[in-house]
Design a protein around this motif. Structure first.
Motif, PDB file in Angstrom:
ATOM      1  N   ALA A  70       0.848  -1.065   0.215  1.00 54.90           N
ATOM      2  CA  ALA A  70       0.061   0.127  -0.070  1.00 54.90           C
ATOM      3  C   ALA A  70       0.970   1.025   0.067  1.00 54.90           C
ATOM      4  CB  ALA A  70      -0.999  -0.150   1.301  1.00 54.90           C
ATOM      5  N   LEU A  71       0.515   2.234  -0.773  1.00 56.57           N
ATOM      6  CA  LEU A  71       1.038   3.506  -0.700  1.00 56.57           C
ATOM      7  C   LEU A  71       0.502   4.549   0.124  1.00 56.57           C
ATOM      8  CD1 LEU A  71       3.623   4.988  -2.166  1.00 56.57           C
ATOM      9  CD2 LEU A  71       1.965   5.630  -3.837  1.00 56.57           C
ATOM     10  N   VAL A  72       1.051   5.233   0.988  1.00 53.96           N
ATOM     11  CA  VAL A  72       0.318   6.197   1.716  1.00 53.96           C
ATOM     12  C   VAL A  72       0.039   7.338   0.651  1.00 53.96           C
ATOM     13  CG1 VAL A  72       0.500   7.528   3.903  1.00 53.96           C
ATOM     14  CG2 VAL A  72       1.487   5.319   3.741  1.00 53.96           C
ATOM     15  N   ASP A  73      -1.300   7.691   0.572  1.00 51.69           N
ATOM     16  CA  ASP A  73      -1.733   8.898  -0.004  1.00 51.69           C
ATOM     17  C   ASP A  73      -1.158  10.238   0.535  1.00 51.69           C
ATOM     18  OD1 ASP A  73      -3.607   9.582   1.683  1.00 51.69           O
ATOM     19  OD2 ASP A  73      -5.076   8.682   0.412  1.00 51.69           O
ATOM     20  N   ALA A  74      -1.475  11.467  -0.098  1.00 50.38           N
ATOM     21  CA  ALA A  74      -1.186  12.554   0.565  1.00 50.38           C
ATOM     22  C   ALA A  74      -1.835  13.000   1.713  1.00 50.38           C
ATOM     23  CB  ALA A  74      -1.404  13.721  -0.634  1.00 50.38           C
ATOM     24  N   SER A  75      -2.763  12.343   1.954  1.00 49.37           N
ATOM     25  CA  SER A  75      -3.546  12.852   3.221  1.00 49.37           C
ATOM     26  C   SER A  75      -3.311  11.671   4.324  1.00 49.37           C
ATOM     27  CB  SER A  75      -5.175  12.649   2.900  1.00 49.37           C
ATOM     28  OG  SER A  75      -5.601  11.310   2.528  1.00 49.37           O
ATOM     29  N   GLY A  76      -2.390  10.883   3.994  1.00 47.00           N
ATOM     30  CA  GLY A  76      -1.816   9.889   5.109  1.00 47.00           C
ATOM     31  C   GLY A  76      -2.486   8.753   5.331  1.00 47.00           C
ATOM     32  N   ARG A  77      -3.374   8.155   4.268  1.00 48.63           N
ATOM     33  CA  ARG A  77      -4.116   7.085   4.372  1.00 48.63           C
ATOM     34  C   ARG A  77      -3.838   5.838   3.638  1.00 48.63           C
ATOM     35  NH1 ARG A  77     -10.465   9.031   5.161  1.00 48.63           N
ATOM     36  NH2 ARG A  77     -10.117  10.680   6.831  1.00 48.63           N
ATOM     37  N   ILE A  78      -4.334   4.876   3.687  1.00 53.89           N
ATOM     38  CA  ILE A  78      -3.915   3.578   2.991  1.00 53.89           C
ATOM     39  C   ILE A  78      -5.283   2.927   2.654  1.00 53.89           C
ATOM     40  CG2 ILE A  78      -1.421   3.345   3.494  1.00 53.89           C
ATOM     41  CD1 ILE A  78      -2.229   1.050   5.452  1.00 53.89           C
ATOM     42  N   SER A  79      -5.555   2.119   1.759  1.00 55.12           N
ATOM     43  CA  SER A  79      -6.592   1.247   1.510  1.00 55.12           C
ATOM     44  C   SER A  79      -6.207  -0.423   1.760  1.00 55.12           C
ATOM     45  CB  SER A  79      -6.992   1.490   0.088  1.00 55.12           C
ATOM     46  OG  SER A  79      -8.249   0.637  -0.027  1.00 55.12           O
ATOM     47  N   VAL A  80      -7.155  -0.978   2.670  1.00 59.83           N
ATOM     48  CA  VAL A  80      -6.706  -2.173   3.191  1.00 59.83           C
ATOM     49  C   VAL A  80      -8.186  -3.107   2.809  1.00 59.83           C
ATOM     50  CG1 VAL A  80      -6.377  -3.745   4.952  1.00 59.83           C
ATOM     51  CG2 VAL A  80      -5.337  -1.499   5.055  1.00 59.83           C
ATOM     52  N   PRO A  81      -7.848  -4.378   2.245  1.00 60.03           N
ATOM     53  CA  PRO A  81      -8.979  -5.089   1.811  1.00 60.03           C
ATOM     54  C   PRO A  81      -9.928  -5.422   3.017  1.00 60.03           C
ATOM     55  CG  PRO A  81      -6.941  -5.809   0.893  1.00 60.03           C
ATOM     56  CD  PRO A  81      -6.741  -4.795   1.656  1.00 60.03           C
ATOM     57  N   LEU A  82     -11.100  -5.272   2.862  1.00 56.57           N
ATOM     58  CA  LEU A  82     -12.141  -5.609   3.771  1.00 56.57           C
ATOM     59  C   LEU A  82     -12.468  -4.505   4.788  1.00 56.57           C
ATOM     60  CD1 LEU A  82     -11.624  -9.101   5.253  1.00 56.57           C
ATOM     61  CD2 LEU A  82     -13.402  -8.587   3.572  1.00 56.57           C
ATOM     62  N   ILE A  83     -11.457  -3.682   5.024  1.00 59.03           N
ATOM     63  CA  ILE A  83     -11.646  -2.800   6.004  1.00 59.03           C
ATOM     64  C   ILE A  83     -11.581  -1.260   5.521  1.00 59.03           C
ATOM     65  CG2 ILE A  83     -11.158  -4.009   7.926  1.00 59.03           C
ATOM     66  CD1 ILE A  83      -8.491  -2.615   7.988  1.00 59.03           C
ATOM     67  N   GLY A  84     -11.250  -1.152   4.176  1.00 59.60           N
ATOM     68  CA  GLY A  84     -11.058   0.200   3.686  1.00 59.60           C
ATOM     69  C   GLY A  84     -10.214   1.278   3.900  1.00 59.60           C
ATOM     70  N   ALA A  85     -10.280   2.383   4.015  1.00 62.07           N
ATOM     71  CA  ALA A  85      -9.141   3.385   4.318  1.00 62.07           C
ATOM     72  C   ALA A  85      -8.896   3.494   5.746  1.00 62.07           C
ATOM     73  CB  ALA A  85      -9.817   4.847   4.200  1.00 62.07           C
ATOM     74  N   VAL A  86      -7.240   3.608   5.991  1.00 58.39           N
ATOM     75  CA  VAL A  86      -6.933   3.646   7.356  1.00 58.39           C
ATOM     76  C   VAL A  86      -6.148   4.795   7.356  1.00 58.39           C
ATOM     77  CG1 VAL A  86      -5.584   2.561   9.181  1.00 58.39           C
ATOM     78  CG2 VAL A  86      -7.242   0.993   7.689  1.00 58.39           C
ATOM     79  N   ASP A  87      -6.165   5.775   8.172  1.00 61.10           N
ATOM     80  CA  ASP A  87      -5.286   6.870   8.424  1.00 61.10           C
ATOM     81  C   ASP A  87      -3.963   6.454   9.492  1.00 61.10           C
ATOM     82  OD1 ASP A  87      -4.173   9.148   8.855  1.00 61.10           O
ATOM     83  OD2 ASP A  87      -5.795  10.310   9.657  1.00 61.10           O
TER      84      ASP A  87
END
Length: 232
Positions: A70-87
């Motif tokens: 996962a690449l951390v986006d500019a807002s500091g979040r990643i996307s994880v299967p089943l649970i979605g966005a995580v800060d």
């Protein structure tokens, strides 16, 4: 010209005091240095925090299809299967693992999650001024001022050793520390730790620049040239 260069070298050497033992430094003048103990080889713990554009590897033991990068986006979040966005901004890999495990436990019984940093662009120091290769360099928990300068391929010929500035924000306060590389090399005080987001600025020596200009003109002179220097 050879005499002139020799004078310059001797003048520079004459100003450097001899290396002597001081508090926290023992000078060994004969024989080999003792081998370090195991504890000496481990740097003091500095938490490695994740930031935007860092690349993470996420593994969930015994759950097919959950392992991902996962690449951390500019807002500091990643996307994880089943649970979605995580800060994840400002968290350590272990804290990210705990956060994913907590949210994943709604779908998976007792999930075992590991998070590793594959690439880090947020944990970097800026080295600028009179260094050979100014730029951004990765920070590890063993980074020091001397190592940061070495990462930038060392000092230029015009660098001013006694005017190296470290800019840092601590507890919301912008601060600056001024260091003398010559004193650090002599062991007068410890090589200071460098942290992510620090800015290292190496000053310029006008005297060295003037001397370089004089050397360029010297071949055109018909009379001997004698220069007297003071430390600058």
């Amino acid at each position: 010209m050879a005499s002139l260069v020799g004078l310059f070298i001797l003048s520079g050497c004459a100003g450097a005091p001899p290396i002597t033992s001081v508090n926290g430094l023992e000078v060994v003048r004969s024989g080999d240095l003792p081998a370090p103990a195991r504890a000496d080889l481990v740097a003091s713990d500095r938490p490695s925090l994740v930031g935007p554009l860092d690349k993470l590897e996420i593994s969930v033991f015994d759950v097919p299809g959950m392992d991902t990068e996962a690449l951390v986006d500019a807002s500091g979040r990643i996307s994880v299967p089943l649970i979605g966005a995580v800060d994840v901004r400002g968290l350590t890999p272990q804290e990210i693992s705990d956060a994913i495990s907590s949210r994943l436990s709604r779908f998976v019984r007792d999930p075992y999650v590991t998070v590793n940093v594959l690439e880090s662009t947020s944990q970097a120091v800026t080295v600028d001024g009179e260094v050979e290769t100014p730029g951004l360099y990765p920070v590890t928990n063993q980074m020091t001022l001397m190592r940061a300068i070495a990462s930038a391929e060392g000092l230029t010929e015009y660098a001013k050793l006694e005017q190296v500035i470290v800019l840092r924000t601590a507890n919301g306060q912008r601060m600056a520390g001024v260091y003398d590389l010559g004193a650090i090399r002599r062991g007068a005080y410890e090589d200071p730790a460098i942290y992510a987001n620090d800015v290292v600025l190496v000053g310029d020596s006008p005297m060295r620049r003037r001397f370089q200009d004089i050397l360029a003109v010297a071949p055109l002179l018909t009379a001997p040239l004698i220069i007297l220097f003071q430390n600058n």
